[in-house]
Design a protein around this motif. Sequence first.
Motif, short mmCIF file in Angstrom:
data_model
loop_
_atom_site.label_atom_id
_atom_site.label_comp_id
_atom_site.label_asym_id
_atom_site.label_seq_id
_atom_site.Cartn_x
_atom_site.Cartn_y
_atom_site.Cartn_z
N GLN A 1 0.80 -1.22 0.00
CA GLN A 1 0.00 0.00 0.00
C GLN A 1 0.84 1.26 0.00
N TRP A 2 1.81 1.38 0.91
CA TRP A 2 2.60 2.60 0.97
C TRP A 2 3.30 2.88 -0.36
N SER A 3 3.92 1.86 -0.92
CA SER A 3 4.64 2.03 -2.18
C SER A 3 3.69 2.44 -3.30
N MET A 4 2.55 1.76 -3.38
CA MET A 4 1.59 2.06 -4.44
C MET A 4 1.01 3.47 -4.29
N LEU A 5 0.72 3.85 -3.06
CA LEU A 5 0.16 5.18 -2.82
C LEU A 5 1.14 6.28 -3.20
N PHE A 6 2.41 6.09 -2.84
CA PHE A 6 3.41 7.09 -3.21
C PHE A 6 3.61 7.13 -4.73
N LEU A 7 3.58 5.97 -5.36
CA LEU A 7 3.77 5.91 -6.81
C LEU A 7 2.70 6.68 -7.56
N ILE A 8 1.43 6.46 -7.19
CA ILE A 8 0.36 7.13 -7.94
C ILE A 8 0.36 8.63 -7.70
N ARG A 9 0.98 9.08 -6.61
CA ARG A 9 1.11 10.52 -6.38
C ARG A 9 2.31 11.10 -7.12
N LEU A 10 3.38 10.34 -7.19
CA LEU A 10 4.61 10.87 -7.77
C LEU A 10 4.59 10.85 -9.30
N VAL A 11 3.95 9.84 -9.90
CA VAL A 11 3.94 9.73 -11.36
C VAL A 11 3.07 10.84 -11.94
N PRO A 12 3.63 11.75 -12.74
CA PRO A 12 2.86 12.89 -13.27
C PRO A 12 1.71 12.46 -14.17
N ALA A 13 1.78 11.25 -14.75
CA ALA A 13 0.76 10.82 -15.71
C ALA A 13 -0.53 10.36 -15.04
N VAL A 14 -0.52 10.12 -13.73
CA VAL A 14 -1.73 9.65 -13.03
C VAL A 14 -2.60 10.84 -12.67
N PRO A 15 -3.84 10.93 -13.20
CA PRO A 15 -4.73 12.05 -12.87
C PRO A 15 -4.98 12.12 -11.36
N PHE A 16 -5.07 13.32 -10.84
CA PHE A 16 -5.20 13.50 -9.39
C PHE A 16 -6.49 12.87 -8.87
N PHE A 17 -7.59 13.01 -9.60
CA PHE A 17 -8.86 12.47 -9.10
C PHE A 17 -8.84 10.95 -9.09
N VAL A 18 -8.09 10.34 -10.01
CA VAL A 18 -7.96 8.88 -10.02
C VAL A 18 -7.21 8.43 -8.77
N ALA A 19 -6.14 9.15 -8.44
CA ALA A 19 -5.36 8.82 -7.25
C ALA A 19 -6.15 9.05 -5.96
N ASN A 20 -7.23 9.84 -6.03
CA ASN A 20 -8.09 10.05 -4.88
C ASN A 20 -9.12 8.95 -4.73
N LEU A 21 -9.64 8.46 -5.84
CA LEU A 21 -10.75 7.51 -5.80
C LEU A 21 -10.30 6.06 -5.63
N VAL A 22 -9.27 5.65 -6.35
CA VAL A 22 -8.86 4.25 -6.32
C VAL A 22 -8.54 3.76 -4.90
N PRO A 23 -7.76 4.49 -4.10
CA PRO A 23 -7.49 4.01 -2.73
C PRO A 23 -8.76 3.80 -1.91
N ALA A 24 -9.76 4.66 -2.12
CA ALA A 24 -11.01 4.52 -1.37
C ALA A 24 -11.73 3.23 -1.72
N LEU A 25 -11.59 2.80 -2.96
CA LEU A 25 -12.31 1.62 -3.44
C LEU A 25 -11.63 0.31 -3.07
N VAL A 26 -10.41 0.37 -2.55
CA VAL A 26 -9.71 -0.86 -2.17
C VAL A 26 -9.42 -0.91 -0.67
N GLY A 27 -10.06 -0.03 0.09
CA GLY A 27 -9.97 -0.11 1.54
C GLY A 27 -8.71 0.43 2.17
N VAL A 28 -8.06 1.41 1.55
CA VAL A 28 -6.87 2.02 2.15
C VAL A 28 -7.28 2.82 3.40
#
Length: 241
Positions: A141-168
Amino acid sequence: MTQTESKPGIGRKLPLIAIAVVAAVGFFTLRDHLTFDTLRDNREALLALRDAHYIATVAVFMLAYVGIVAFSLPGATIATLTGGFLFATFPGALFNISAATLGAVLIFLAARWGLGERLAARMETGEGVVKRIKDGIDENQWSMLFLIRLVPAVPFFVANLVPALVGVPLLRFAVSTFVGIIPGAVVYTSVGAGLGEVFARGETPDLGIIFEPQILLPILGLCALAALPILLKAVRGKKGL
């Protein structure tokens, strides 16, 4: 299912529905207003307001930024530039990062309350591929969460929604968001801090600066560092076979 049983389910989805509606309306009504031209045309009034009422300006700015992120409205980049323009790289970057994190937490909570807990529970009790995906996310989880924030290509709203849907967990989401958006936020805030000279030359800021080698390479280095635990687990897993 009775009518009484269905009401709570609908009620839990109301915040997410409200966000979707506001986002759709905002996309068509605000996209022509939250622009660089609007900032340029109102720069003197904004600076005068900041000088006369600094604390109030900070509060209103951060509330507006939180609303933009929480409702996935257009203009987050302009808001970041505005933070730098009004408050310099520091404390502008701190205001930007704090507001963006709070907005992200709000949409995260709305998504988790409406859909995430139920979906995560189904994935947890599922079997086969679905369960393996959930377990893989949980283990990294920690690694994946940091990755989706650091990678410029990941839309911000996607990085907000996906963690909520997998129980972070909320705290983990908030911490990884705050820390993970620091590099990009500092870059764009510093661009905003230099807008005075850009305005004087009648030019448009270079928002592609984040893809310049001197900026992109350190961010990619951070991405590699965040991905290292995942790679190490994968290598150890193969050795254990």
